[in-house]
Motif scaffolding. Structure first.
Motif, short mmCIF file in Angstrom:
data_model
loop_
_atom_site.label_atom_id
_atom_site.label_comp_id
_atom_site.label_asym_id
_atom_site.label_seq_id
_atom_site.Cartn_x
_atom_site.Cartn_y
_atom_site.Cartn_z
N SER A 153 0.80 -1.21 0.00
CA SER A 153 0.00 0.00 0.00
C SER A 153 0.84 1.27 0.00
O SER A 153 0.30 2.38 0.02
CB SER A 153 -0.93 0.01 1.22
OG SER A 153 -0.18 -0.06 2.43
N GLY A 154 2.16 1.13 -0.02
CA GLY A 154 3.02 2.31 -0.06
C GLY A 154 3.09 3.07 1.25
O GLY A 154 3.19 4.30 1.25
N LEU A 165 8.40 2.95 3.02
CA LEU A 165 8.93 1.71 3.60
C LEU A 165 9.31 0.70 2.53
O LEU A 165 10.20 -0.13 2.73
CB LEU A 165 7.92 1.12 4.59
CG LEU A 165 8.06 1.62 6.04
CD1 LEU A 165 7.84 3.12 6.13
CD2 LEU A 165 7.09 0.89 6.96
N SER A 166 8.67 0.76 1.38
CA SER A 166 8.98 -0.17 0.28
C SER A 166 10.41 -0.05 -0.19
O SER A 166 10.96 -1.01 -0.77
CB SER A 166 8.04 0.09 -0.90
OG SER A 166 6.69 -0.11 -0.54
N THR A 167 11.05 1.10 0.01
CA THR A 167 12.43 1.27 -0.44
C THR A 167 13.40 0.45 0.40
O THR A 167 14.57 0.30 0.03
CB THR A 167 12.85 2.75 -0.40
OG1 THR A 167 12.72 3.25 0.95
CG2 THR A 167 11.97 3.58 -1.32
N GLN A 168 12.95 -0.12 1.52
CA GLN A 168 13.80 -0.97 2.34
C GLN A 168 13.77 -2.43 1.89
O GLN A 168 14.47 -3.27 2.45
CB GLN A 168 13.37 -0.88 3.81
CG GLN A 168 13.50 0.52 4.39
CD GLN A 168 12.97 0.63 5.81
OE1 GLN A 168 13.38 -0.11 6.70
NE2 GLN A 168 12.04 1.56 6.03
N GLN A 197 7.07 -3.59 -5.51
CA GLN A 197 7.39 -2.87 -4.28
C GLN A 197 6.17 -2.10 -3.75
O GLN A 197 6.06 -1.87 -2.55
CB GLN A 197 8.56 -1.91 -4.50
CG GLN A 197 9.92 -2.59 -4.49
CD GLN A 197 11.04 -1.62 -4.78
OE1 GLN A 197 11.24 -1.21 -5.92
NE2 GLN A 197 11.76 -1.23 -3.75
N VAL A 198 5.29 -1.67 -4.64
CA VAL A 198 3.96 -1.17 -4.24
C VAL A 198 2.97 -1.92 -5.14
O VAL A 198 2.62 -1.47 -6.21
CB VAL A 198 3.83 0.35 -4.42
CG1 VAL A 198 2.41 0.81 -4.07
CG2 VAL A 198 4.83 1.09 -3.53
N ILE A 378 9.86 3.58 -7.75
CA ILE A 378 8.85 2.53 -7.67
C ILE A 378 7.63 2.97 -8.48
O ILE A 378 7.11 4.08 -8.28
CB ILE A 378 8.47 2.25 -6.21
CG1 ILE A 378 9.71 1.81 -5.42
CG2 ILE A 378 7.38 1.20 -6.12
CD1 ILE A 378 9.50 1.78 -3.92
N LEU A 379 7.15 2.13 -9.38
CA LEU A 379 6.19 2.55 -10.41
C LEU A 379 4.96 3.25 -9.85
O LEU A 379 4.53 4.27 -10.38
CB LEU A 379 5.77 1.35 -11.26
CG LEU A 379 6.89 0.59 -11.98
CD1 LEU A 379 6.31 -0.45 -12.92
CD2 LEU A 379 7.82 1.54 -12.74
N LEU A 380 4.35 2.69 -8.79
CA LEU A 380 3.14 3.29 -8.24
C LEU A 380 3.37 3.89 -6.85
O LEU A 380 2.43 4.05 -6.08
CB LEU A 380 2.00 2.26 -8.18
CG LEU A 380 1.40 1.84 -9.53
CD1 LEU A 380 0.12 1.05 -9.32
CD2 LEU A 380 1.13 3.05 -10.43
N SER A 381 4.58 4.26 -6.56
CA SER A 381 4.84 5.00 -5.32
C SER A 381 4.34 6.42 -5.47
O SER A 381 4.63 7.08 -6.48
CB SER A 381 6.34 5.01 -5.01
OG SER A 381 6.62 5.98 -4.02
N PRO A 382 3.60 6.95 -4.48
CA PRO A 382 3.21 8.35 -4.54
C PRO A 382 4.41 9.30 -4.58
O PRO A 382 4.26 10.47 -4.93
CB PRO A 382 2.40 8.55 -3.25
CG PRO A 382 1.83 7.19 -2.97
CD PRO A 382 2.94 6.25 -3.35
N CYS A 383 5.60 8.78 -4.26
CA CYS A 383 6.83 9.59 -4.31
C CYS A 383 7.64 9.31 -5.57
O CYS A 383 8.83 9.64 -5.62
CB CYS A 383 7.67 9.33 -3.06
SG CYS A 383 6.81 9.66 -1.52
N PHE A 384 7.03 8.71 -6.58
CA PHE A 384 7.74 8.36 -7.81
C PHE A 384 8.37 9.61 -8.43
O PHE A 384 7.70 10.56 -8.79
CB PHE A 384 6.77 7.72 -8.80
CG PHE A 384 7.40 7.30 -10.10
CD1 PHE A 384 8.22 6.19 -10.16
CD2 PHE A 384 7.16 8.02 -11.27
CE1 PHE A 384 8.81 5.80 -11.37
CE2 PHE A 384 7.72 7.64 -12.47
CZ PHE A 384 8.56 6.52 -12.53
#
Length: 469
Positions: A153-154, A165-168, A197-198, A378-384
């Motif tokens: 869920s990112g 957290l997915s970046t870990q 990752q998301v 990350i493709l669907l990270s809100p911080c992409f």
């Protein structure tokens, strides 16, 4: 002749019934499923009645559930802690609860990496990391959630040098709709890894993940009062002063609670008080917010009063990192949380404040929580591809009672969209595929990967259909 046809018809019915029994009960070691289970999220804002509810204990049992779903053309949804304040986990098909797949599989102290099953709760992971002298470098406020759900869920925390957290995640293992197992990482199946990752729960069943950890560390939390104008005028200074900086704005006022969290060697200490944190900050607050459902004009007073009671003096505490990061979410609530470009923070918050001032009868509970996160790929990270600021708004449900929020919700969303915002995937929002195509440059790439891995849409539900169709 009629009797012969009847016997043939009954034989065909018997064969169909026998086939169904074999599918449901006679596959080797088929995991046991339950009917009549009601699923509800933590806030009791969304729920569903899955046709079958499974709690597998092994990879093979998951594969058997997916095989049965293919044979019966059923949809499948995987759930963990059920904390998401949206219907992202709901289904009327098969539900797989991963709570019994919750082991640590491997600890590599040299690389400071840990491999875990997808269903482990963060609340159970943290003490085990403590035993190995390890910690996650950053984590969210809620610990009764599974690692796969957090990743999917990112989920994020705060810190301009820290990603979501997915970046870990170093690597992960996924079972796809056809029962195949795929491993992916930054060096293997790279595009799939950037999608998974998301993953939104729509690429398959995450079986295990390897996390990059750091040596165990302690944090000191320092909180102090300020004003919205002061914080926004000196935002860069605040961001540089504290590794994990955030602030809480109290709507219908100028009041702000600044929160610094930083590494420390100080022994554990706490400024917590049962009387103030629970008797006042929980029970009295819930009662007064319930009263305010009859007298909405009280909300502004409540926000200002509780700031003076609980947050108007400087406080300090220190402890292990996960004990500082985690905190109580109080009682049931509706939440929205959007990520905007970090450089838009001041503009967005002032517009949100102006909007509330222009509509004095609009109810906005405290706090509006503001956090900061590093960009990623990350493709669907809100911080992409951008450093971001998350602005989280909340409406409590005192004693389970809903407070009218539609006007506030829609006005907030309009502001977030105006400034290029992207909603947190676990939170409720009104966005459609057209919105996501505009928000995410890599959205078509994610869709292509999803359609390749799950061409029949086994892992979709009502929430995800609004995202992809």
């Amino acid at each position: 002749m009629t009797e012969g046809r009847s016997q043939l018809l009954f034989a065909e019915i018997d064969f169909i019934l026998l086939e169904q029994v074999l599918l449901q009960h006679c596959l080797p070691n088929l995991v046991h499923g339950y009917k009549g289970v009601k699923f509800q999220n933590w806030a009791k804002t969304y729920g569903c009645y899955p046709e079958m509810y499974y709690q597998p204990t092994s990879v093979e049992e998951i594969r058997e559930v997916l095989a049965l779903a293919r044979q019966q053309n059923k949809r499948v949804k995987v759930v963990g802690g059920g904390h998401s304040p949206s219907d992202i986990a709901c289904t009327d098909g098969f539900m797989i609860h991963m709570g019994k797949m919750n082991r640590i599989l491997q600890v590599d102290k040299e690389k400071k990496q840990v491999t875990v099953e997808a269903g482990i709760l963060l609340a159970d992971l943290y003490p085990q990391l403590d035993q190995h002298g390890l910690a996650m470098s950053n984590m969210g406020a809620v610990s009764d959630v599974t690692i796969a759900g957090v990743i999917g869920s990112g989920t994020h925390n705060t810190g301009i040098n820290h990603g979501i957290l997915s970046t870990q995640v170093v690597s992960l293992t996924l079972m796809t709709a056809d029962g195949a197992i795929i491993q992916c990482s930054k060096s293997s199946n790279v595009e799939l890894f950037q999608a998974a990752q998301v993953h939104l729960g729509c690429l398959g069943v995450v079986l295990s993940l390897t996390l990059q950890c750091v040596p165990q560390f302690h944090l000191q939390e320092t909180t102090f009062p300020s004003t919205l104008r002061e914080v926004l005028d000196n935002l860069d200074s605040h961001l540089k002063k504290s590794e994990y900086f955030r602030f809480h704005w109290f709507p219908h006022s100028e009041n702000v609670r600044v929160i610094y969290q930083d590494h420390t060697d100080k022994p554990p200490s706490s400024s917590a008080s049962w009387i103030w944190d629970y008797a006042v900050g929980f029970y009295l607050l819930e009662f007064l917010l319930w009263i305010s459902t009859f007298l909405p004009c009280l909300v502004g007073w409540i926000n200002r009063c509780f700031f003076r009671l609980l947050f108007s003096v400087k406080k300090e505490s220190s402890n292990l990192s996960h004990k500082i990061f985690s905190y109580e979410c109080l009682f049931q609530q509706h939440v929205q949380d959007w990520a905007i470009p970090r450089e838009k923070t001041k503009e967005v918050l002032l517009e949100l404040k102006t909007m509330l001032e222009a509509h004095p009868k609009m109810v906005a509970h405290y706090p509006v929580e503001v956090r900061f996160t590093k960009g990623d790929d990350i493709l669907l990270s809100p911080c992409f591809q951008r450093d971001s600021c998350y602005i989280n708004i909340i409406m409590y449900r005192p004693y389970g009672k809903d407070v009218p929020r539609l006007d506030y919700w829609l006005a907030y969303e309009a502001i977030m969209k105006k400034f290029g915002g992207r909603p947190h995937w676990a939170k409720a929002h009104s966005c459609t595929r057209k919105d996501f195509e505009n928000m995410y440059p890599a959205f078509p790439k994610f869709c292509a990967i999803r359609e390749k891995l799950d061409p029949t849409g086994m892992f979709l539900n009502a929430y995800l259909e609004k995202v992809f169709y």
